[in-house]
Design a protein around this motif. Sequence first.
Motif, PDB file in Angstrom:
ATOM      1  N   ILE A 138     -44.310   0.890 -13.615  1.00 29.86           N
ATOM      2  CA  ILE A 138     -43.585  -0.374 -13.521  1.00 29.86           C
ATOM      3  C   ILE A 138     -44.153  -1.138 -12.333  1.00 29.86           C
ATOM      4  O   ILE A 138     -44.888  -0.588 -11.520  1.00 29.86           O
ATOM      5  CB  ILE A 138     -42.056  -0.170 -13.317  1.00 29.86           C
ATOM      6  N   ARG A 188     -43.624  14.708  -5.773  1.00 24.62           N
ATOM      7  CA  ARG A 188     -43.978  13.998  -4.544  1.00 24.62           C
ATOM      8  C   ARG A 188     -45.436  14.204  -4.164  1.00 24.62           C
ATOM      9  O   ARG A 188     -45.993  15.282  -4.349  1.00 24.62           O
ATOM     10  CB  ARG A 188     -43.101  14.464  -3.385  1.00 24.62           C
ATOM     11  N   GLU A 223     -36.508  13.437 -18.323  1.00 25.36           N
ATOM     12  CA  GLU A 223     -37.304  14.067 -17.276  1.00 25.36           C
ATOM     13  C   GLU A 223     -37.253  13.184 -16.026  1.00 25.36           C
ATOM     14  O   GLU A 223     -37.159  11.964 -16.130  1.00 25.36           O
ATOM     15  CB  GLU A 223     -38.754  14.158 -17.776  1.00 25.36           C
ATOM     16  N   TYR A 224     -37.346  13.802 -14.836  1.00 26.18           N
ATOM     17  CA  TYR A 224     -37.485  12.994 -13.618  1.00 26.18           C
ATOM     18  C   TYR A 224     -38.755  12.163 -13.733  1.00 26.18           C
ATOM     19  O   TYR A 224     -39.748  12.608 -14.300  1.00 26.18           O
ATOM     20  CB  TYR A 224     -37.555  13.884 -12.378  1.00 26.18           C
ATOM     21  N   GLY A 225     -38.704  10.975 -13.168  1.00 24.50           N
ATOM     22  CA  GLY A 225     -39.842  10.075 -13.257  1.00 24.50           C
ATOM     23  C   GLY A 225     -39.704   9.088 -14.404  1.00 24.50           C
ATOM     24  O   GLY A 225     -40.476   8.132 -14.513  1.00 24.50           O
ATOM     25  N   GLU A 257     -36.755  -0.849  -4.975  1.00 20.70           N
ATOM     26  CA  GLU A 257     -36.790   0.361  -4.143  1.00 20.70           C
ATOM     27  C   GLU A 257     -35.510   0.677  -3.379  1.00 20.70           C
ATOM     28  O   GLU A 257     -35.544   1.281  -2.310  1.00 20.70           O
ATOM     29  CB  GLU A 257     -38.012   0.328  -3.206  1.00 20.70           C
ATOM     30  N   SER A 267     -44.677  -2.353  -8.941  1.00 19.53           N
ATOM     31  CA  SER A 267     -44.251  -1.750  -7.677  1.00 19.53           C
ATOM     32  C   SER A 267     -44.516  -2.718  -6.550  1.00 19.53           C
ATOM     33  O   SER A 267     -45.423  -3.530  -6.599  1.00 19.53           O
ATOM     34  CB  SER A 267     -45.045  -0.463  -7.439  1.00 19.53           C
ATOM     35  N   MET A 303     -33.883   4.939  -8.497  1.00 16.11           N
ATOM     36  CA  MET A 303     -34.519   3.928  -7.667  1.00 16.11           C
ATOM     37  C   MET A 303     -34.639   2.636  -8.445  1.00 16.11           C
ATOM     38  O   MET A 303     -35.162   2.604  -9.544  1.00 16.11           O
ATOM     39  CB  MET A 303     -35.908   4.401  -7.224  1.00 16.11           C
ATOM     40  N   ARG A 346     -43.957   8.989  -5.002  1.00 21.93           N
ATOM     41  CA  ARG A 346     -43.379   9.839  -6.047  1.00 21.93           C
ATOM     42  C   ARG A 346     -43.918   9.389  -7.403  1.00 21.93           C
ATOM     43  O   ARG A 346     -44.096   8.201  -7.656  1.00 21.93           O
ATOM     44  CB  ARG A 346     -41.855   9.717  -6.035  1.00 21.93           C
ATOM     45  N   LYS A 347     -44.130  10.349  -8.259  1.00 24.18           N
ATOM     46  CA  LYS A 347     -44.735  10.056  -9.550  1.00 24.18           C
ATOM     47  C   LYS A 347     -43.715   9.532 -10.569  1.00 24.18           C
ATOM     48  O   LYS A 347     -42.757  10.240 -10.914  1.00 24.18           O
ATOM     49  CB  LYS A 347     -45.373  11.335 -10.104  1.00 24.18           C
ATOM     50  N   ALA A 348     -43.950   8.312 -11.017  1.00 24.53           N
ATOM     51  CA  ALA A 348     -43.153   7.780 -12.120  1.00 24.53           C
ATOM     52  C   ALA A 348     -43.881   8.124 -13.416  1.00 24.53           C
ATOM     53  O   ALA A 348     -45.113   8.175 -13.452  1.00 24.53           O
ATOM     54  CB  ALA A 348     -42.993   6.280 -11.981  1.00 24.53           C
ATOM     55  N   LEU A 349     -43.130   8.353 -14.481  1.00 25.39           N
ATOM     56  CA  LEU A 349     -43.779   8.693 -15.755  1.00 25.39           C
ATOM     57  C   LEU A 349     -44.289   7.443 -16.455  1.00 25.39           C
ATOM     58  O   LEU A 349     -45.175   7.499 -17.292  1.00 25.39           O
ATOM     59  CB  LEU A 349     -42.799   9.445 -16.660  1.00 25.39           C
ATOM     60  N   LYS A 350     -43.743   6.323 -16.096  1.00 28.21           N
ATOM     61  CA  LYS A 350     -44.100   5.072 -16.746  1.00 28.21           C
ATOM     62  C   LYS A 350     -44.397   4.097 -15.624  1.00 28.21           C
ATOM     63  O   LYS A 350     -43.676   4.031 -14.626  1.00 28.21           O
ATOM     64  CB  LYS A 350     -42.893   4.589 -17.549  1.00 28.21           C
ATOM     65  N   VAL A 356     -44.508   5.522  -7.113  1.00 24.47           N
ATOM     66  CA  VAL A 356     -43.495   4.591  -6.607  1.00 24.47           C
ATOM     67  C   VAL A 356     -42.941   5.118  -5.283  1.00 24.47           C
ATOM     68  O   VAL A 356     -43.271   6.225  -4.859  1.00 24.47           O
ATOM     69  CB  VAL A 356     -42.336   4.419  -7.618  1.00 24.47           C
ATOM     70  N   TYR A 357     -42.105   4.313  -4.650  1.00 26.44           N
ATOM     71  CA  TYR A 357     -41.448   4.686  -3.399  1.00 26.44           C
ATOM     72  C   TYR A 357     -42.506   5.076  -2.368  1.00 26.44           C
ATOM     73  O   TYR A 357     -42.348   6.031  -1.621  1.00 26.44           O
ATOM     74  CB  TYR A 357     -40.501   5.862  -3.675  1.00 26.44           C
ATOM     75  N   ILE A 358     -43.567   4.293  -2.341  1.00 21.68           N
ATOM     76  CA  ILE A 358     -44.695   4.566  -1.453  1.00 21.68           C
ATOM     77  C   ILE A 358     -44.354   4.098  -0.042  1.00 21.68           C
ATOM     78  O   ILE A 358     -43.874   2.989   0.145  1.00 21.68           O
ATOM     79  CB  ILE A 358     -45.958   3.833  -1.957  1.00 21.68           C
ATOM     80  N   ILE A 410     -35.817   4.048 -11.944  1.00 26.09           N
ATOM     81  CA  ILE A 410     -36.538   5.302 -12.134  1.00 26.09           C
ATOM     82  C   ILE A 410     -35.674   6.467 -11.657  1.00 26.09           C
ATOM     83  O   ILE A 410     -35.077   6.417 -10.577  1.00 26.09           O
ATOM     84  CB  ILE A 410     -37.893   5.291 -11.387  1.00 26.09           C
ATOM     85  N   LEU A 411     -35.630   7.499 -12.493  1.00 24.14           N
ATOM     86  CA  LEU A 411     -34.880   8.709 -12.143  1.00 24.14           C
ATOM     87  C   LEU A 411     -35.726   9.572 -11.231  1.00 24.14           C
ATOM     88  O   LEU A 411     -36.819   9.997 -11.609  1.00 24.14           O
ATOM     89  CB  LEU A 411     -34.591   9.526 -13.407  1.00 24.14           C
ATOM     90  N   LEU A 412     -35.246   9.837 -10.024  1.00 30.19           N
ATOM     91  CA  LEU A 412     -36.015  10.670  -9.105  1.00 30.19           C
ATOM     92  C   LEU A 412     -35.164  11.849  -8.652  1.00 30.19           C
ATOM     93  O   LEU A 412     -33.959  11.715  -8.437  1.00 30.19           O
ATOM     94  CB  LEU A 412     -36.453   9.851  -7.879  1.00 30.19           C
ATOM     95  N   LYS A 468     -45.188  17.144 -11.769  1.00 27.00           N
ATOM     96  CA  LYS A 468     -44.089  16.914 -12.700  1.00 27.00           C
ATOM     97  C   LYS A 468     -43.571  15.486 -12.494  1.00 27.00           C
ATOM     98  O   LYS A 468     -43.890  14.835 -11.485  1.00 27.00           O
ATOM     99  CB  LYS A 468     -42.978  17.925 -12.443  1.00 27.00           C
ATOM    100  N   GLY A 469     -42.801  14.996 -13.427  1.00 25.79           N
ATOM    101  CA  GLY A 469     -42.188  13.681 -13.263  1.00 25.79           C
ATOM    102  C   GLY A 469     -41.360  13.640 -12.001  1.00 25.79           C
ATOM    103  O   GLY A 469     -40.590  14.572 -11.734  1.00 25.79           O
ATOM    104  N   GLY A 470     -41.521  12.579 -11.210  1.00 28.45           N
ATOM    105  CA  GLY A 470     -40.774  12.466  -9.966  1.00 28.45           C
ATOM    106  C   GLY A 470     -41.351  13.300  -8.839  1.00 28.45           C
ATOM    107  O   GLY A 470     -40.834  13.287  -7.725  1.00 28.45           O
ATOM    108  N   ASP A 501     -44.370  20.659  -8.001  1.00 31.13           N
ATOM    109  CA  ASP A 501     -43.360  19.850  -7.317  1.00 31.13           C
ATOM    110  C   ASP A 501     -43.973  18.824  -6.374  1.00 31.13           C
ATOM    111  O   ASP A 501     -43.415  17.743  -6.177  1.00 31.13           O
ATOM    112  CB  ASP A 501     -42.425  20.775  -6.514  1.00 31.13           C
TER     113      ASP A 501
END
Lengths: 259, 259, 259, 259
Positions: free
Chosen positions: B246, B180, A34-36, A5, B248, A1, B240-244, B204-206, A48-50, B176-178, B155
């Motif tokens: 950014i 939902r 890792e995803y995210g 977006e 948005s 993403m 979706r959960k981003a690990l970092k 993200v991707y809200i 972002i890796l989703l 987990k990363g990414g 998940d």
Amino acid sequence: MSPDEKTYLVTVDEGRRMGTHLGDLLLENAIGMEYGSVLQTTLLHPFILLEPTIEDRMMKVKRHTQIIYPKDAALIVLKTGLGAGMRVIECGSGSGALTIALANAVAPTGKVYAYDRNEKFMENARKNVENAGFGAFAEFKLREAQDGFDEEGVDAVVLDLPSPWDGIASASRALKGGGRIASLSPTYNQVERCVEVLAEEGFVYIETVELLMRNIRVSTGKTRPVDRMVSHTGFLTFGRKALKKIASKTSDTDSDDTD
Amino acid sequence: MSPDEKTYLVTVDEGRRMGTHLGDLLLENAIGMEYGSVLQTTLLHPFILLEPTIEDRMMKVKRHTQIIYPKDAALIVLKTGLGAGMRVIECGSGSGALTIALANAVAPTGKVYAYDRNEKFMENARKNVENAGFGAFAEFKLREAQDGFDEEGVDAVVLDLPSPWDGIASASRALKGGGRIASLSPTYNQVERCVEVLAEEGFVYIETVELLMRNIRVSTGKTRPVDRMVSHTGFLTFGRKALKKIASKTSDTDSDDTD
Amino acid sequence: MSPDEKTYLVTVDEGRRMGTHLGDLLLENAIGMEYGSVLQTTLLHPFILLEPTIEDRMMKVKRHTQIIYPKDAALIVLKTGLGAGMRVIECGSGSGALTIALANAVAPTGKVYAYDRNEKFMENARKNVENAGFGAFAEFKLREAQDGFDEEGVDAVVLDLPSPWDGIASASRALKGGGRIASLSPTYNQVERCVEVLAEEGFVYIETVELLMRNIRVSTGKTRPVDRMVSHTGFLTFGRKALKKIASKTSDTDSDDTD
Amino acid sequence: MSPDEKTYLVTVDEGRRMGTHLGDLLLENAIGMEYGSVLQTTLLHPFILLEPTIEDRMMKVKRHTQIIYPKDAALIVLKTGLGAGMRVIECGSGSGALTIALANAVAPTGKVYAYDRNEKFMENARKNVENAGFGAFAEFKLREAQDGFDEEGVDAVVLDLPSPWDGIASASRALKGGGRIASLSPTYNQVERCVEVLAEEGFVYIETVELLMRNIRVSTGKTRPVDRMVSHTGFLTFGRKALKKIASKTSDTDSDDTD
């Protein structure tokens, strides 16, 4: 993403480079991430890796036909009562978007039998379903709806045909007692004839609905529905197979006040 | 299902007799019958034996709370990308109707962790889920959303709370990363604050949507939408959960034309 | 209007007493009061005197038939281009609710010619229109639509008939060049045939719409759409009379993607 | 109107020639023709002469601002109870599209007092209203809403402002007892604050609605809603002025089930 977006469904391979409007992504850098996580473009924009969801996979299939919308696919899965281990026939599998949703619902022990009369569409659908990782749960067959299905005692049949009535007798023969049928059609005329034939073939608990999805633009202090929306994708008709025909009232659930 | 399309969700036992407006049904006569068969009442009215779908099971739970509508549950399952083997947290499980839909989606190898802060509701939900045959796929826990969840790396998280923002930080830690998130709320005010907190917590991707379902009364020569419909059940917000974290843009996808 | 927002449409007369769920109102006390004033019941509840609007008058007619909804009447008035001094035929005047809206639009110098084939309905409509104060702007006639109208060169014709096509040729003869027609029907089947006949009779700029009105429950901190709404009143079809028949594309304004 | 149903709003003058995608029209040939007649282009395509309706005039104004949609204008006219001879204030007249609809409703003996704070917009609106033939029924004034209106005892006030609450006290002073107010806003936040201030200022019978208009593509044997629609134009809030403040329940007409 991307930061704005946009989403891309890609397979991460060594040496693969993907161009975007914000610079190139070196996809092999994503290996082991890792995803995210964030992957930067050559222009330092954070992507972002989703993990793709079923909806993502449906929306990103290579299309040869109009695909079914996720909102409609979701309701079909729920109303046909699909779950792990079930067997479902899909007739008119088109580009395979719905096939993916059905396969996900019946995995890991069920099966989708996906019929289409157009070989080119069928091969494209097969590839789309394999790419989505659901190849093991779908079997593709080239066939006209009225020529019948090979399976018996299936849990559900889903029709996405210009003339859904062509598939109803075949569906009835393939379904187990009480099995569910779903049909998707864009016009009222199709729905009317489809419901007539369902009733004639002894289906019961027939209902037709349409789903409208409206996006809301949420922004602190100025939240509102978006300006434009998809106002019609199709009408969804559902029914269940009775073993013996009884007088049915179809979906005439209101009082009769047409004039 | 009665001839006038009333449905009853019942367990067939020896000696069980069920009263209806069209006479009594001797349920033990149904033992050994195939679904789709006719069972007559003492007044000779034909009832049809139907296998309950997930929707039937959801709609027939014993209710202590407002239940989620099938159309919304279906979209939540699709958009959170649930499939066999996944682990999902549900917070605010209420009467367990959504728990059933989630459990069906992750069975036979996944699990729903169903949290509620009200013990009476939780016990009722547990019974409803067990009666629906999904007891093995759900674990019930008495807890406030802000007190955190026991699971990690799940998940998806689904929130059905009066104050969904209370569960967002807990959800973020458990995902987990990414992973939902989905939240269901009836008011705009809840949605606005929920989206703010999701963005603050780095989701993200809200997006926020509402689904309207309209029934069509199909009858040859006089087909029309029904007269009245449910016009609002709730707004559904996804992310979706981003690990970092950014920058948005939340769901501000339209041009800005509020005045 | 009562404190709990129930409204009553009443004529204020000397000696008149009106019972309500909150005590009696002595209506003669309202004589000489300004609109917006408070009139107390015998139980001291404050009722507010409000001047009836066109919508109030429409909704409070004595009904022998289903009345047209204000949202639909409003769009008909706008799309048929009615204004002071115009002449409009209404066929199928029913209880006269739409007649009131049309009469208000063409007053003080225009006229509504209100046809109905049912004498009892017509007399009721006449009384309703007179009670609403618009008797001078409406003329009632007992007639079948297909038997033709007495007027020529009218600005607009509005059909509210079970078989609107029965009135289209009559409407065409009565309309001036470029005159507008509007037809209201609840079913798709009626709309389809109506549009066919309009095109055959040389009408152009044909369009069909439906209007959905959703109430919002506004309450600080918990604003949301109401739970239930009217989902269908009828389809509205509009067209304009061409003097010479040319090939028309009816309302086929989208790309053709029915399958 | 062109054969493919494009419409042009033009003044027919001697010597005037209008270019179209289907050839040129020599407009002076239309002089003396009846509406509904055919005028051919230089390439022999048949255009039809149609009398502009209020909707046509609204949609064809020269725009400096977002204009109000006809469906919303129609409901405002109906719900504010406008008719010949009434006096109405419009605040935030923008490009004058709504002014035209209001002027048509109160003509030939009423008046629209059209306020705007932007001189350029006001001059454009004035020209649009004059071109539509309603100049005699509208008076334009340059003013901020909170600075008050010059009129007293008006029948209705219509607010189309980014901050409608700025105009409510001014509206209250200008309205007669029982006079109607209407406000149009795109966001929930505006509606929420607007309704609060209306209740504080003693308005009663407050209600907020949204209107959705869906076009139907009618075509024999394949009738269906169009694919896309405008999903939001604005929320419409209505109220009536009480002379004495009583406890109001605003528009909280449902049971309270926000969680």
